[in-house]
Design a protein around this motif. Structure first.
Motif, PDB file in Angstrom:
ATOM      1  N   SER A   1      16.632  -4.622  85.744  1.00 46.01           N
ATOM      2  CA  SER A   1      17.516  -4.540  86.165  1.00 46.01           C
ATOM      3  C   SER A   1      19.142  -5.246  86.603  1.00 46.01           C
ATOM      4  N   THR A   2      19.034  -6.313  86.765  1.00 43.29           N
ATOM      5  CA  THR A   2      20.195  -7.148  86.192  1.00 43.29           C
ATOM      6  C   THR A   2      21.076  -7.376  85.319  1.00 43.29           C
ATOM      7  N   ILE A   3      20.637  -7.196  83.881  1.00 41.11           N
ATOM      8  CA  ILE A   3      21.307  -7.459  82.892  1.00 41.11           C
ATOM      9  C   ILE A   3      21.363  -5.934  82.124  1.00 41.11           C
ATOM     10  N   ASP A   4      20.812  -4.742  82.712  1.00 37.52           N
ATOM     11  CA  ASP A   4      20.845  -3.287  83.010  1.00 37.52           C
ATOM     12  C   ASP A   4      22.289  -3.234  83.661  1.00 37.52           C
ATOM     13  N   GLY A   5      22.171  -3.355  84.569  1.00 38.02           N
ATOM     14  CA  GLY A   5      23.275  -3.048  86.009  1.00 38.02           C
ATOM     15  C   GLY A   5      24.894  -4.094  84.973  1.00 38.02           C
ATOM     16  N   ILE A   6      24.628  -5.267  84.772  1.00 35.54           N
ATOM     17  CA  ILE A   6      25.975  -6.028  83.691  1.00 35.54           C
ATOM     18  C   ILE A   6      26.296  -4.975  82.557  1.00 35.54           C
ATOM     19  N   MET A   7      25.585  -4.689  81.854  1.00 35.88           N
ATOM     20  CA  MET A   7      25.652  -4.264  80.610  1.00 35.88           C
ATOM     21  C   MET A   7      26.536  -2.528  80.410  1.00 35.88           C
ATOM     22  N   ARG A   8      25.527  -1.998  81.828  1.00 37.79           N
ATOM     23  CA  ARG A   8      26.776  -0.590  82.699  1.00 37.79           C
ATOM     24  C   ARG A   8      27.999  -0.987  82.596  1.00 37.79           C
ATOM     25  N   ALA A   9      28.597  -1.692  83.745  1.00 37.96           N
ATOM     26  CA  ALA A   9      29.714  -2.366  84.374  1.00 37.96           C
ATOM     27  C   ALA A   9      30.199  -2.246  83.087  1.00 37.96           C
ATOM     28  N   THR A  10      30.010  -3.010  81.816  1.00 38.87           N
ATOM     29  CA  THR A  10      31.218  -3.610  81.204  1.00 38.87           C
ATOM     30  C   THR A  10      30.880  -2.834  79.708  1.00 38.87           C
ATOM     31  N   ASN A  11      29.561  -2.745  79.073  1.00 39.01           N
ATOM     32  CA  ASN A  11      29.430  -2.406  77.683  1.00 39.01           C
ATOM     33  C   ASN A  11      30.323  -3.898  76.559  1.00 39.01           C
ATOM     34  N   TYR A  12      29.930  -4.765  77.277  1.00 37.87           N
ATOM     35  CA  TYR A  12      29.777  -5.962  76.291  1.00 37.87           C
ATOM     36  C   TYR A  12      28.225  -6.544  75.735  1.00 37.87           C
TER      37      TYR A  12
ATOM     38  N   SER B   1      28.353 -17.567  76.914  1.00 43.20           N
ATOM     39  CA  SER B   1      28.014 -18.415  77.275  1.00 43.20           C
ATOM     40  C   SER B   1      27.022 -17.691  79.476  1.00 43.20           C
ATOM     41  N   PHE B   2      26.109 -17.811  79.544  1.00 42.88           N
ATOM     42  CA  PHE B   2      25.578 -17.091  80.398  1.00 42.88           C
ATOM     43  C   PHE B   2      25.131 -17.701  81.914  1.00 42.88           C
ATOM     44  N   VAL B   3      25.450 -17.951  82.933  1.00 44.40           N
ATOM     45  CA  VAL B   3      25.398 -18.855  84.031  1.00 44.40           C
ATOM     46  C   VAL B   3      24.640 -18.403  85.262  1.00 44.40           C
ATOM     47  N   VAL B   4      22.900 -18.610  85.313  1.00 46.41           N
ATOM     48  CA  VAL B   4      22.530 -18.059  86.527  1.00 46.41           C
ATOM     49  C   VAL B   4      22.304 -18.711  87.309  1.00 46.41           C
ATOM     50  N   VAL B   5      23.114 -18.501  88.942  1.00 44.05           N
ATOM     51  CA  VAL B   5      22.477 -19.310  89.723  1.00 44.05           C
ATOM     52  C   VAL B   5      21.641 -19.904  90.855  1.00 44.05           C
ATOM     53  N   GLY B   6      20.903 -20.681  90.635  1.00 39.28           N
ATOM     54  CA  GLY B   6      19.237 -19.943  91.993  1.00 39.28           C
ATOM     55  C   GLY B   6      18.472 -19.859  90.624  1.00 39.28           C
ATOM     56  N   TYR B   7      16.990 -20.907  90.529  1.00 38.36           N
ATOM     57  CA  TYR B   7      16.078 -20.597  90.267  1.00 38.36           C
ATOM     58  C   TYR B   7      14.269 -19.959  90.263  1.00 38.36           C
ATOM     59  N   GLY B   8      14.981 -18.931  90.938  1.00 39.84           N
ATOM     60  CA  GLY B   8      13.808 -18.910  91.930  1.00 39.84           C
ATOM     61  C   GLY B   8      13.098 -17.584  91.335  1.00 39.84           C
ATOM     62  N   TRP B   9      12.397 -16.514  91.883  1.00 40.00           N
ATOM     63  CA  TRP B   9      11.429 -15.766  90.539  1.00 40.00           C
ATOM     64  C   TRP B   9      12.673 -14.857  89.855  1.00 40.00           C
ATOM     65  N   CYS B  10      13.713 -14.589  91.362  1.00 42.45           N
ATOM     66  CA  CYS B  10      15.119 -13.112  90.187  1.00 42.45           C
ATOM     67  C   CYS B  10      15.666 -14.449  89.758  1.00 42.45           C
ATOM     68  N   GLY B  11      16.268 -15.035  89.547  1.00 42.08           N
ATOM     69  CA  GLY B  11      16.764 -16.665  88.616  1.00 42.08           C
ATOM     70  C   GLY B  11      16.212 -16.333  87.327  1.00 42.08           C
ATOM     71  N   ARG B  12      15.103 -16.108  87.434  1.00 46.43           N
ATOM     72  CA  ARG B  12      13.654 -16.377  86.193  1.00 46.43           C
ATOM     73  C   ARG B  12      13.315 -15.326  85.588  1.00 46.43           C
ATOM     74  N   GLY B  13      13.651 -14.322  86.046  1.00 46.46           N
ATOM     75  CA  GLY B  13      13.615 -12.956  85.810  1.00 46.46           C
ATOM     76  C   GLY B  13      15.265 -12.795  84.409  1.00 46.46           C
ATOM     77  N   VAL B  14      16.341 -13.346  85.763  1.00 52.71           N
ATOM     78  CA  VAL B  14      17.611 -12.308  84.944  1.00 52.71           C
ATOM     79  C   VAL B  14      17.873 -13.749  83.503  1.00 52.71           C
ATOM     80  N   ALA B  15      17.611 -15.275  83.908  1.00 57.23           N
ATOM     81  CA  ALA B  15      17.730 -16.357  82.722  1.00 57.23           C
ATOM     82  C   ALA B  15      16.581 -15.517  81.464  1.00 57.23           C
ATOM     83  N   LYS B  16      15.736 -15.959  81.711  1.00 60.79           N
ATOM     84  CA  LYS B  16      14.990 -14.920  80.392  1.00 60.79           C
ATOM     85  C   LYS B  16      15.175 -13.974  79.825  1.00 60.79           C
ATOM     86  N   ASP B  17      15.719 -12.202  80.478  1.00 63.34           N
ATOM     87  CA  ASP B  17      16.338 -11.356  80.086  1.00 63.34           C
ATOM     88  C   ASP B  17      17.204 -11.509  79.373  1.00 63.34           C
TER      89      ASP B  17
END
Length: 418
Positions: free
Chosen positions: A192-203, A209-225
């Protein structure tokens, strides 16, 4: 506050969204069907402060099916879907006090409104409801049997309240259930984070270069996707074990100061304050797009960004451009609030099925165990957590292997060696 009559189109649109989500929430549906028969929540009043989405609507409908009197308000000003509010109020008769984009004063007034039913149980996402009860409506505390908390940030706040002996009733940390954080936080937040970014930007993500700050469960998911879409992912962490894990998962690990210099996208997932701070912004790459996937809009130092900028304007829905005094431009999605809900629709219904089943069964548990719990933060009982996993597997057409009696005996023995 009186419910405002809304257009038929808005109501129908919200009802369709709720039904669409329910199609992918079979575990919650099974709880609803059981509860319609035995009414375990009859006479129980439940006040909820949650993101008002179609998935949340199905949780409130389920609680009502169980006999509860319910009231709902939003847990974030930009996460409310107004058509869902309309349908809940007019089709499902679930009093819902929320409006997308409302100001801070109105937002907190809505919380007071859901407390007017004098709840026995609270259902929270971020602990704003519980915090308001303890600070402004303390006269209601003696009536409350317990509460539940949905998210990491809220659980952190509640554990601090418990340590200080300030928490006045027991709360179940739904976020800490295995069938919540391992799936909702990782797969739900990631997608859903990647989806929100893509809807907002269409980039395009690939090659960035994609930076994820924090590698808890949420950060793991964002980094993976993000990595799955071809981005070059860098992780920023303060915890050495998580940083090592990120490195072994194939990601670069850098300080925020170094990562900011080349970042095309930055997503914060820490639950902490100013993890993108003034000194990071001073060196950030021209054109960098900042977003946050933590609960509160404190992870990016927006106050410093405002002071560093000579102009600010909205360039797309949910995207603001800050032009710094040296000419560089920085973009912020959704006012630094939860990007997956401010610019997207939140987690997929499939994972919220497990999260909200934990919420529903925890409410039932509190209604039954209210006299046996102290004023502390508790885990979801293991049998409920595992039961939800088994139901989800069954709904997905999967089968569990069963241990034989011989295997059970072997696992419980100590005298059998090589």
């Amino acid at each position: 506050m009186a419910t405002v009559k809304t257009s038929n189109n808005l109501v129908e649109q919200g009802e369709n969204k709720i039904t669409w989500a329910r199609n992918k929430m079979p575990v919650l549906q099974s709880i609803s069907e059981r509860w319609k028969e035995n009414q375990p929540l009859k006479g129980v009043r439940v006040s909820a402060c949650l993101h008002v989405t179609p998935k949340t609507a199905n949780l409130l409908i389920t609680l009502k099916d169980g006999g509860a009197e319910v009231a709902l308000c939003g847990s974030n000003p930009l996460s409310t879907q107004d058509d869902v509010v309309a349908a809940l109020n007019e089709v499902y008769q679930v009093p819902t006090h929320a409006k997308r984009g409302e100001g801070k004063e109105d937002f907190y007034n809505r919380i007071l409104e859901v407390l007017d039913i004098k709840p026995h149980i609270t259902v929270d996402d971020g602990a704003d409801l519980i915090n308001t009860l303890h600070s402004e409506r303390r006269e209601l505390l003696d009536n409350i049997s317990g509460g539940t908390e949905e998210t990491t940030t809220g659980v952190t706040r509640l554990k601090a309240m418990a340590r200080d002996n300030y928490l006045q009733y027991p709360v179940i940390a739904v976020n800490d259930a295995m069938t919540k954080h391992m799936f909702d936080n990782r797969y739900g937040t990631g997608q859903s984070t990647i989806d929100g970014i893509m809807r907002a930007t269409n980039y395009l993500m690939a090659g960035t270069s994609f930076v994820v700050v924090g590698y808890g469960w949420c950060g793991r998911g964002v980094a993976k996707d993000a990595s799955g879409l071809g981005a070059r992912v860098t992780v920023v962490e303060v915890d050495p074990v998580r940083a090592l894990e990120a490195s072994l998962d194939g990601f670069e690990v850098k300080s925020m100061e170094e990562a900011a210099k080349n970042a095309d996208f930055v997503v914060t997932t820490t639950g902490n304050k100013n993890v993108v701070d003034k000194h990071h912004l001073e060196n950030i790459k021209d054109g960098c797009i900042l977003s946050n996937s933590g609960h509160f809009n404190v992870e990016i130092n927006l106050e410093s960004l405002e002071k560093m900028s000579k102009t600010k304007r909205t360039v797309r829905p949910d995207v603001e451009e800050y032009q710094l005094k040296d000419g560089r431009k920085v973009y912020v999605i959704g006012e630094g609030r939860l990007v997956n809900l401010s610019a997207g629709e939140g987690h997929p219904a499939d994972v919220m099925d497990m999260s909200f089943s934990n919420q529903a069964l925890s409410v039932e548990y509190l209604a039954n165990e209210k006299t046996n719990l102290k004023n502390d933060v508790y885990p979801v009982p293991k049998h409920l957590d595992e039961g939800i996993a088994e139901l989800k597997l069954k709904c997905m057409g999967m089968e569990l292997e069963q241990l034989t009696e011989e295997q059970k005996e072997y696992l419980n023995s100590w005298d059998v060696g090589t």
